[in-house]
Scaffold this motif. Sequence first.
Motif, PDB file in Angstrom:
ATOM      1  N   LYS A 197      30.751  43.880  35.411  1.00 18.24           N
ATOM      2  CA  LYS A 197      30.914  45.324  35.569  1.00 18.24           C
ATOM      3  C   LYS A 197      30.860  46.040  34.224  1.00 18.24           C
ATOM      4  CE  LYS A 197      33.831  44.756  39.687  1.00 18.24           C
ATOM      5  NZ  LYS A 197      33.782  43.275  39.712  1.00 18.24           N
ATOM      6  N   MET A 198      30.653  47.348  34.316  1.00 19.68           N
ATOM      7  CA  MET A 198      30.677  48.208  33.140  1.00 19.68           C
ATOM      8  C   MET A 198      31.150  49.591  33.556  1.00 19.68           C
ATOM      9  SD  MET A 198      28.142  50.704  33.444  1.00 19.68           S
ATOM     10  CE  MET A 198      27.879  51.115  31.727  1.00 19.68           C
ATOM     11  N   ALA A 199      31.573  50.363  32.558  1.00 17.30           N
ATOM     12  CA  ALA A 199      31.979  51.741  32.818  1.00 17.30           C
ATOM     13  C   ALA A 199      31.875  52.530  31.528  1.00 17.30           C
ATOM     14  CB  ALA A 199      33.403  51.802  33.366  1.00 17.30           C
ATOM     15  N   SER A 200      31.576  53.795  31.659  1.00 15.47           N
ATOM     16  CA  SER A 200      31.641  54.707  30.522  1.00 15.47           C
ATOM     17  C   SER A 200      33.082  55.179  30.367  1.00 15.47           C
ATOM     18  CB  SER A 200      30.728  55.906  30.759  1.00 15.47           C
ATOM     19  OG  SER A 200      31.212  56.656  31.874  1.00 15.47           O
ATOM     20  N   GLN A 201      33.342  55.911  29.305  1.00 15.20           N
ATOM     21  CA  GLN A 201      34.692  56.451  29.126  1.00 15.20           C
ATOM     22  C   GLN A 201      35.084  57.325  30.314  1.00 15.20           C
ATOM     23  OE1 GLN A 201      35.224  58.973  25.685  1.00 15.20           O
ATOM     24  NE2 GLN A 201      37.109  59.845  26.493  1.00 15.20           N
ATOM     25  N   ALA A 202      34.167  58.200  30.747  1.00 13.69           N
ATOM     26  CA  ALA A 202      34.485  59.124  31.833  1.00 13.69           C
ATOM     27  C   ALA A 202      34.803  58.388  33.125  1.00 13.69           C
ATOM     28  CB  ALA A 202      33.320  60.084  32.051  1.00 13.69           C
ATOM     29  N   VAL A 203      34.139  57.256  33.352  1.00 11.79           N
ATOM     30  CA  VAL A 203      34.367  56.485  34.577  1.00 11.79           C
ATOM     31  C   VAL A 203      35.596  55.594  34.439  1.00 11.79           C
ATOM     32  CG1 VAL A 203      33.392  54.685  36.065  1.00 11.79           C
ATOM     33  CG2 VAL A 203      31.948  56.557  35.244  1.00 11.79           C
ATOM     34  N   ALA A 204      35.741  54.940  33.290  1.00 11.05           N
ATOM     35  CA  ALA A 204      36.830  53.976  33.107  1.00 11.05           C
ATOM     36  C   ALA A 204      38.195  54.635  33.140  1.00 11.05           C
ATOM     37  CB  ALA A 204      36.646  53.217  31.796  1.00 11.05           C
ATOM     38  N   ILE A 205      38.316  55.803  32.529  1.00 11.32           N
ATOM     39  CA  ILE A 205      39.630  56.459  32.461  1.00 11.32           C
ATOM     40  C   ILE A 205      39.578  57.811  33.153  1.00 11.32           C
ATOM     41  CG2 ILE A 205      40.375  55.225  30.412  1.00 11.32           C
ATOM     42  CD1 ILE A 205      39.634  57.681  28.764  1.00 11.32           C
ATOM     43  N   GLY A 206      38.946  57.823  34.319  1.00 10.30           N
ATOM     44  CA  GLY A 206      38.899  59.033  35.130  1.00 10.30           C
ATOM     45  C   GLY A 206      40.143  59.156  35.983  1.00 10.30           C
ATOM     46  N   ALA A 207      39.954  59.557  37.227  1.00 11.13           N
ATOM     47  CA  ALA A 207      41.088  59.764  38.127  1.00 11.13           C
ATOM     48  C   ALA A 207      41.692  58.429  38.534  1.00 11.13           C
ATOM     49  CB  ALA A 207      40.629  60.537  39.357  1.00 11.13           C
ATOM     50  N   GLY A 208      42.936  58.483  39.013  1.00  7.06           N
ATOM     51  CA  GLY A 208      43.586  57.281  39.508  1.00  7.06           C
ATOM     52  C   GLY A 208      44.893  57.015  38.801  1.00  7.06           C
ATOM     53  N   SER A 209      45.654  56.074  39.352  1.00  5.20           N
ATOM     54  CA  SER A 209      46.975  55.765  38.802  1.00  5.20           C
ATOM     55  C   SER A 209      46.927  54.663  37.767  1.00  5.20           C
ATOM     56  CB  SER A 209      47.926  55.357  39.938  1.00  5.20           C
ATOM     57  OG  SER A 209      47.408  54.229  40.632  1.00  5.20           O
ATOM     58  N   PHE A 210      45.793  53.969  37.653  1.00  7.61           N
ATOM     59  CA  PHE A 210      45.646  52.969  36.604  1.00  7.61           C
ATOM     60  C   PHE A 210      44.178  52.886  36.231  1.00  7.61           C
ATOM     61  CE2 PHE A 210      44.591  50.529  40.338  1.00  7.61           C
ATOM     62  CZ  PHE A 210      43.646  49.616  39.915  1.00  7.61           C
TER      63      PHE A 210
END
Length: 699
Positions: free
Chosen positions: A118-131
């Motif tokens: 998997k991969m994620a950008s900053q916006a995706v990795a630390i977007g909405a959610g509790s963790f």
Amino acid sequence: MTYFKNRTFKGIAPAVSPRLLNEEYGQEAENIGFTSGTITPSRVDSADSTFSAASRQSVFIYRHRTATGSSATTPRQLEWDEDYVKAVHSPLATDDDEYQRVYWTGSGTSGAGTNYPKMASQAVAIGAGSFYPSASYRLGIPAPTAAPGTSISGTATATQEPDSVSYVYTYVSAYGEEGPPSAASTAIDKTDGETVALSLATFPSGSYNLTKMRIYRSNTGSTSTSFQFCGEISSGTSFNDTVASTGLGEVLPSTTWVGPPDDDTSKYPYGPLENLINVGNGVLAGHSGNRLCFSEPYLPHAWPVQYRLTIDGTIVGLSATANGVVVLTDTVPFFVSGVDPSAMTAMQVDVMQSCVNKHSIVDMGEYVLYASPDGLVAITGTTGQVVTNGLVTAGQWNSEFKPELIKAFLHEGTYVAYWKDGSSYGGWVYNPKAEDNIISKISLSSEVRGGTTDIGSGNVYLIVGSNAMRYQGGSTNKTAKWKSKKFLSELPISMGWVSVNAAIWPTALADAITVKVYGDGQLSANYQIYSGAAVSVTKIVTVAAGKFVIDGVSQDTLTLKEGSTYTFDQEDATNANHPLRFSTTIDGTHGTDGVEYTSGVTYSGTPGVTPGAYVRIVVPTDAPTLYYYCANHSGMGGTANTSLSSPYIMRNGSTDTNLYEPIMRLPATVAQEWEVEVETKYEVTETCIAQSIDEIKAT
């Protein structure tokens, strides 16, 4: 006369008989840092943050730019339930990757169709959610499953020889990652005056974040038959090619840019890519089964099949070094190096030691450490050695150091390992920075389920319960324990004295340094020693059930040292109408002939009303036994014993003795084999047992 003095302290070497140890080595060494050669207690761990669930087993400290154009980074905690998730930052420099991507393997469930890299950008990795990570995408861009359909229209250019052309197309992600091409379309003849209409397959389902299709055309009229850029679309599945032969662009770059091994078992029967590492020079590496895989430099979504090596043996784990990759297997280790991922060569390391636990693999910078059946192994290039040889036997290694169970981390150049065996917990530290390799143990009361080393700060974060605990991040010390070798005298003798020196002395019995002396294996003396010098102490006073509560203890019996200052904080509201006072009589003025004791006593504010209200006493010389009480109500107080001020106080059982030097008399014991044990929260610089006090005082 005989004496045994220690001024240099090192760790344990259980492979050596306690009698034959060098003087500086101990039989026991726990919670100690030996960089200074003294008994220096390790600091306690500190709770740095909380996980969103107590089931977390993997954590990674992801760092992203604090602000656009800033060189500062902000740490974020990525957490997973799966064991041994391996994450890396983008192999591009932070300033070069506008999306500040992060990549990982090992998360997800096979049955749920989520077990893939998997991969994620900053916006995706630390977007909405509790963790975090909040969300992710598949690593890699798929190839279109169908060749483009073509139909030609328009009038052919009479003066031009038709070119025999065909087309391919690729998918492109929102991050500009381009995948491998589709199959080529059937060749058709085309002149510049004609238009070719292409029909393309829609984006595939799945978590890919695809946003564009790029179309490439072959040009047999040129000196190359490569596919060249023709155009791109960001919506729909149709494209009309009106580009002249001379207007074609760059050659298709992504012919070999397939994604890494994933959860497609028809292609990858040994499973998806795992054990992801950053090799350097923009290259990532991982493995599927016994196949070692490399990415295209600076293109972490592209993992060409040509960049894969088959390793002889089942791969347990990987680690990068300065000039290659160490591959640990269930047989022997290999060192893989080369100038480019397309030209890597695997060479067997010259140590016949398998890796028994992937959690034991730690990149130490210039070399790699891992647990083998016979001890801790260090590998540099094609050279390896068991670095615990001579310190720990193979039997001790497996029974005491739990190589198959440990989870190990790098901290300030040391190798820190924790284990859980049933309901037992423990750990140990290997310090290769010292003059001699040093091993000490770690006391532990809870399981360490996982952890990570933050590359930005060098801190180690451990998963303990629901907390991320920073290794040695606290401001107080653990209790260190060190037990000397067995000193052997020529004949049975009686040792008369024991001494201990500390860099800083504790000022309270609760923190006293404990010194134990053994003769022929039997405990001869058990002393606690601390400073008797004047101190300044604040005690918090509250009232509960009609009693004074001092530092949480109802009607606590206090010990006040002459010359010391004690401030009794009565700010808490429960102190209202309960002014604390002192007397030489039990219950003060409420008792027979009781009067208030005022020598050295001062007051400030109204208890329970005025912020910062207190009673303070500077204990006078020769002060009698005192009793604290409430001036308004009887039965609320307790005893405040006073003690002489002296440089040191020794506790033996329940008896205190004032000392002017940290030298203590030993009971009459005749023995031939002598040992000294120290337990301390303060740095100890010397211990000595001797027949005469003069030998202790001698340099």
